[in-house]
Every structure is written in structure tokens, then in C-alpha cells.
Write an enzyme that holds these catalytic residues in place. Structure first.
Site, PDB file in Angstrom:
ATOM      1  N   ASP A  13       0.815  -1.220   0.000  1.00 38.11           N
ATOM      2  CA  ASP A  13       0.000   0.000   0.000  1.00 38.11           C
ATOM      3  C   ASP A  13       0.845   1.264   0.000  1.00 38.11           C
ATOM      4  O   ASP A  13       0.461   2.285   0.576  1.00 38.11           O
ATOM      5  CB  ASP A  13      -0.975   0.022   1.199  1.00 38.11           C
ATOM      6  CG  ASP A  13      -1.776  -1.259   1.299  1.00 38.11           C
ATOM      7  OD1 ASP A  13      -2.297  -1.687   0.258  1.00 38.11           O
ATOM      8  OD2 ASP A  13      -1.859  -1.838   2.391  1.00 38.11           O
ATOM      9  N   GLY A  40      -4.517  -4.762  -4.700  1.00 41.87           N
ATOM     10  CA  GLY A  40      -5.619  -4.005  -5.279  1.00 41.87           C
ATOM     11  C   GLY A  40      -5.292  -2.539  -5.333  1.00 41.87           C
ATOM     12  O   GLY A  40      -4.639  -2.018  -4.433  1.00 41.87           O
ATOM     13  N   HIS A  41      -5.659  -1.897  -6.416  1.00 41.75           N
ATOM     14  CA  HIS A  41      -5.561  -0.448  -6.423  1.00 41.75           C
ATOM     15  C   HIS A  41      -6.636   0.172  -7.292  1.00 41.75           C
ATOM     16  O   HIS A  41      -7.196  -0.463  -8.168  1.00 41.75           O
ATOM     17  CB  HIS A  41      -4.158   0.035  -6.795  1.00 41.75           C
ATOM     18  CG  HIS A  41      -3.666  -0.480  -8.088  1.00 41.75           C
ATOM     19  ND1 HIS A  41      -2.737  -1.488  -8.174  1.00 41.75           N
ATOM     20  CD2 HIS A  41      -3.960  -0.128  -9.340  1.00 41.75           C
ATOM     21  CE1 HIS A  41      -2.494  -1.738  -9.437  1.00 41.75           C
ATOM     22  NE2 HIS A  41      -3.220  -0.924 -10.171  1.00 41.75           N
ATOM     23  N   GLN A 225       2.141  -6.188  -2.957  1.00 41.20           N
ATOM     24  CA  GLN A 225       2.470  -6.170  -1.514  1.00 41.20           C
ATOM     25  C   GLN A 225       3.778  -5.395  -1.276  1.00 41.20           C
ATOM     26  O   GLN A 225       4.077  -4.499  -2.040  1.00 41.20           O
ATOM     27  CB  GLN A 225       2.544  -7.598  -0.939  1.00 41.20           C
ATOM     28  CG  GLN A 225       1.194  -8.317  -0.873  1.00 41.20           C
ATOM     29  CD  GLN A 225       0.808  -9.034  -2.150  1.00 41.20           C
ATOM     30  OE1 GLN A 225       1.612  -9.726  -2.724  1.00 41.20           O
ATOM     31  NE2 GLN A 225      -0.421  -8.883  -2.575  1.00 41.20           N
TER      32      GLN A 225
HETATM   33  P1  IMP Z   1      -2.509 -13.005   2.169  1.00 49.28           P
HETATM   34  O1  IMP Z   1      -1.611 -12.466   1.132  1.00 49.28           O
HETATM   35  O2  IMP Z   1      -3.972 -12.839   1.845  1.00 49.28           O
HETATM   36  O3  IMP Z   1      -2.168 -14.428   2.555  1.00 49.28           O
HETATM   37  O4  IMP Z   1      -2.298 -12.144   3.519  1.00 49.28           O
HETATM   38  C1  IMP Z   1      -1.092 -12.208   4.259  1.00 49.28           C
HETATM   39  C2  IMP Z   1      -0.721 -10.829   4.831  1.00 49.28           C
HETATM   40  O5  IMP Z   1      -0.386  -9.957   3.756  1.00 49.28           O
HETATM   41  C3  IMP Z   1      -1.851 -10.136   5.579  1.00 49.28           C
HETATM   42  O6  IMP Z   1      -1.290  -9.380   6.645  1.00 49.28           O
HETATM   43  C4  IMP Z   1      -2.457  -9.198   4.556  1.00 49.28           C
HETATM   44  O7  IMP Z   1      -3.085  -8.095   5.150  1.00 49.28           O
HETATM   45  C5  IMP Z   1      -1.202  -8.781   3.816  1.00 49.28           C
HETATM   46  N1  IMP Z   1      -1.463  -8.359   2.425  1.00 49.28           N
HETATM   47  C6  IMP Z   1      -1.736  -9.137   1.359  1.00 49.28           C
HETATM   48  N2  IMP Z   1      -1.889  -8.390   0.252  1.00 49.28           N
HETATM   49  C7  IMP Z   1      -1.690  -7.110   0.616  1.00 49.28           C
HETATM   50  C8  IMP Z   1      -1.693  -5.871  -0.100  1.00 49.28           C
HETATM   51  O8  IMP Z   1      -1.882  -5.805  -1.316  1.00 49.28           O
HETATM   52  N3  IMP Z   1      -1.442  -4.755   0.654  1.00 49.28           N
HETATM   53  C9  IMP Z   1      -1.171  -4.800   1.980  1.00 49.28           C
HETATM   54  N4  IMP Z   1      -1.167  -5.943   2.689  1.00 49.28           N
HETATM   55  C10 IMP Z   1      -1.414  -7.088   2.011  1.00 49.28           C
END
Ligand code: IMP
Length: 432
Positions: A13, A40-41, A225
Site C-alpha cells: 500500500d 488491489g488499487h 504487496q
Molecule cells: P494473504 O496475502 O492474503 O495471505 O495475507 C497475508 C498478509 O499480507 C496479511 O497481513 C495481509 O493483510 C497482507 N497483504 C496481502 N496483500 C496485501 C496488499 O496488497 N497490501 C497490503 N497488505 C497485504
């Protein structure tokens, strides 16, 4: 021609979408190399709002090749929904300009169920995943039982793999998680229906990129991420399940690391995090509230409020090392406008010892206290500046101090959400 990799240097983010959109102008193709629709954006172009999770934002520009690389885990239903969302806004996702790697692994409905069931079972110790099935899909890839995009084109192989996967996952869902199980026929029929829609986009992406680079085209590798969510270099186990760092741009798209010329780290002028896990500079006071409100810090995928805090130079120094950053794009500097004082975490302290680097053991990070340096804030908005020299002197001093503490120069400065609220001090595509 140069190829540029974009990665997040914090917990995601950081505003990568805006910088990717901006730099796509200088690239021939944009490739996603890891993650899935957990990212996502939102793009706002000429008053129209586009919400993208999987397809690179280059899709809204004419003649940019957009690619989903082998390192992505792909939920076919989410992708089709995105294609339809774009069609509704007048953007036709043309199969000449959008390609999906045949080697990417699929996210299946049981992966989502497993993700949610696991989090529920963990209770208080949950990771706070996005619940999209990302982790379980990557697990199946590592376990060598994953269903890949190419299997969508071979019904016999698909059916056999689905059969084996369901035997295993239904057993786990029912007996270990006490969760819903899935019927073979329903998944088979729905996936085969989606396979017909996706077939024209399926491609040998590594080969395609190799040819494009050979013809002198420029590629933008779009990470999702952030570094601190990297499965190995982040705050394990509070991380995502893929490598979010720059090296994976090569691995996740099928090219060699020698074609990655400029590693651009997107860095927010403060820190945020969604989900559980350590975050040394988190603030639970009025400043945290200011950052959250002014920065609009709500997740684009899950709508969750992000945790907010001061800039953590230890985190970004770590990102500089594990990504091999060439330069940084500093985003959301305007969110600090009007604060009396700004603070930067320059190191951590634990049991009276000063720690300059992210500890290799993440449980140590939980116990670290930030060591802050304080600088005067600025009263005039940085959004008014058109050149770096126009910035309020205190904002310029803040930027310079971030460069010093991280050892990385700022090549792009973003001072607002609009495309034109950006200063390109040095274009990563124009310099080799
Ligand atoms: P997962 O990727 O859904 O398995 O989530 C694992 C961790 O990564 C969690 O803390 C989510 O909030 C974080 N996370 C996954 N995708 C994003 C993103 O695009 N932005 C910020 N945090 C993310």
C-alpha cells in the site's frame, strides 16, 4: 532499452499503482510477477474509477501489453470479474494485449475455504490474510499438486488433478477444520466454463518476454504487496506467501536477473500495515489518526483500516538491501502537511542495545522500541510544489534525511493522488 522493477519497500500500500500507471507510458509491456487478487488499487482517470486486483493497470492505456506471469496465483473467477468490470467501463481486454502465463497456478474454491478456516482456527494468533486463498494455492504449488493455467486446456489432466486435490483437501476441510467440502462435478463444470473464456489469453510468457526484450522493448515488472510481507525477508509468519522482492521479478516471469536494470522501491513518507504482526512505529494517538484520515488508509481489497505510524528507516534500509534498490519513489508526502513535528525511526532499541538492522528473528522485532529523530514539520502544502526546489524547506530537509538514512536517492516524488501531482526527478526508463 531499460527494464524497470517496481517493488514496495514497506508493508504494501505504498502507492505502487499510481507509479506503475505513470511509468507505463515509457514501457512496452507490464508484467505482474507474484501475488494474486490480494493486491488491489484504484485508478481514477478522467473521472472514471477503475478497481484492479490482477490485471496490470497498463490495460487502460492503448497498445500496452499486459501480462500475468508464472509467479502469480490466479483465481479465474476473480480475473473474469475484472475483465467484465473493465468492459463495463469501455475497456475491452483484447487477447492481443493481455496474456496469462500457462505456468501460473490456479486458486481454486477450496483454497479460499482453507484460507478462511485456518485463520478461524488460529483465533487470536491469526495472520489477518485477505481470505483470497493465496497461501493455500502457493502451498499446492510447492507440494507439486497445484493445478496450473495450462491444465485448463487439457480436460483429462485437469480432471485427474482436481480429483486428487479434492480427495486431499476435502479430507482436511472436513476432519481438521470442520469446514465445508466441495463436489467434484460443480468445480469441474464451472472451471471448464471459465477455461473457454480464458483460453485466448494463455501464453508461454517467458518466451514472449525473451523475444520482446530481444527486440529492444522495455518491460515494467510490477510487484505486489511489500518487502516486509515477503515470505522470507518479511516479518514471518505475518507475511504473504510469495517473494515480494525484486529478484522474484525474474523468477516470476521467466526471464533472467541480468535483464532487470533499475529497481525502483516505492516508499510511503510514513508507515502503514494491514493485518497482524510487528510494526515498531505504529501510533495509536492523534498523529496516527491524522495519517489514517488524511492518507485515506483503508485497504482497497478488504476495506480494512490500516495501522499507521512514523517513517521507519530501519525497514526501508532492509528493503534497500534485499531488493538492491537503485532509487525510490517517495509517495504521499502531502499527508504530513500541517504536522507540527515529524519523526523518523532511525534505529531500534532493545535491552539497552541499539539495533540498526531488521533482526533476523522476527520475534525480536516484536520487542524493539523505535529510536526517533525529530524534525520540524511544514505549514504550506507540498502539493503546490512543481519542482523539488519549490518544496517547503522543512519538507525538502525531511526528504534529504530519508535519502541519507536509507542510502537510496529519491527519483520520483508524489505529492497527491492525481497523475500530475508527481515530480519525475530522474526517469528510470531513460537511464541505463
Ligand atoms: P494473504 O496475502 O492474503 O495471505 O495475507 C497475508 C498478509 O499480507 C496479511 O497481513 C495481509 O493483510 C497482507 N497483504 C496481502 N496483500 C496485501 C496488499 O496488497 N497490501 C497490503 N497488505 C497485504
Amino acid at each position: 532499452m531499460p527494464n524497470v522493477v517496481i517493488v514496495g519497500t514497506q508493508w504494501g500500500d505504498e502507492g505502487k499503482g499510481k507509479i506503475v500507471d505513470l511509468l507505463t507510458e515509457f514501457a512496452d509491456a507490464v508484467v505482474r510477477f507474484q501475488g494474486g487478487h490480494n493486491a488491489g488499487h484504484t485508478l481514477v482517470i478522467q473521472g472514471k474509477k477503475y478497481v484492479l486486483h490482477l490485471i496490470p493497470s497498463g490495460i487502460v492505456r492503448a497498445n500496452k501489453l499486459c501480462i500475468i506471469g508464472n509467479g502469480v496465483v490466479l483465481d479465474p473467477a476473480a480475473l473474469i470479474e475484472e475483465i467484465q468490470h473493465l468492459a463495463g467501463l469501455g475497456v475491452v481486454v483484447n487477447s492481443n494485449l493481455f496474456k496469462i502465463s500457462a505456468q501460473a497456478n490456479l486458486i481454486m474454491p477450496y483454497h479460499r475455504e482453507l484460507d478462511i478456516a485456518r485463520e478461524k482456527r488460529k483465533g487470536k494468533g491469526k495472520i489477518g490474510t485477505t481470505g483470497r486463498g493465496i497461501g493455500p494455492a502457493y502451498e499446492d504449488r510447492a507440494a507439486r499438486r497445484g493445478i496450473r493455467v495450462s491444465d485448463l486446456l487439457n480436460r483429462q489432466v485437469f480432471e485427474s488433478k482436481l480429483h486428487d486435490n479434492l480427495a486431499y483437501h476435502n479430507f482436511m476441510l472436513e476432519n481438521f477444520y470442520d469446514a465445508n467440502t466441495f463436489a467434484f462435478e460443480a468445480i469441474r463444470d464451472e472451471t471448464m466454463r471459465m477455461a473457454n473464456i480464458l483460453a485466448p489469453y494463455i501464453e508461454d510468457v517467458g518466451h514472449l518476454l525473451h523475444e520482446a526484450i530481444g527486440h529492444g522493448q522495455s518491460i515494467l515488472f510490477e510487484g505486489a504487496q511489500g518487502t516486509m510481507l515477503d515470505v522470507e525477508h518479511g516479518t514471518y509468519p505475518y507475511v504473504t506467501s510469495s517473494a515480494t522482492v525484486a529478484g522474484n521479478a525474474a523468477l516470476g516471469s521467466g526471464v533472467g536477473p541480468t535483464v532487470l536494470h533499475h529497481i525502483l522501491g516505492i516508499t510511503k513518507a510514513y508507515t502503514t500495515r494491514v493485518g497482524s504482526g510487528p510494526m515498531p512505529t505504529e501510533l495509536k494517538d492523534g498523529v496516527g489518526e491524522h495519517l489514517s484520515r488524511v492518507g485515506g488508509e483503508v485497504g482497497a481489497t478488504t476495506g480494512r483500516a490500516r495501522r499507521c505510524g512514523w517513517f521507519d528507516a530501519v525497514v526501508v534500509r532492509h528493503a534497500a538491501r534485499v531488493n538492491g534498490l537503485t532509487s525510490m519513489a517517495l509517495t504521499k508526502l502531502d499527508v504530513l502537511d500541517g504536522l507540527e513535528k515529524v519523526r523518523i525511526c532511525v534505529a531500534y532499541e532493545r535491552n539497552g542495545s541499539r539495533i540498526e538492522h531488521i533482526p533476523a528473528d522476527p520475534s525480536v522485532l516484536e520487542m524493539c522500541e523505535p529510536v526517533y529523530e525529530e524534525m520540524p514539520g511544514w505549514k504550506t502544502s507540498v502539493t503546490l510544489a512543481k519542482r523539488k526546489e519549490d518544496l517547503p524547506p522543512e519538507a525538502l530537509a525531511y526528504l534529504r534525511r530519508l535519502e541519507e538514512l536509507t542510502g537510496v536517492r529519491v527519483s520520483i516524488l508524489s505529492t497527491g493522488a492525481d497523475r500530475d501531482q508527481t515530480m519525475i526527478l530522474e526517469n528510470p526508463f531513460q537511464k541505463l
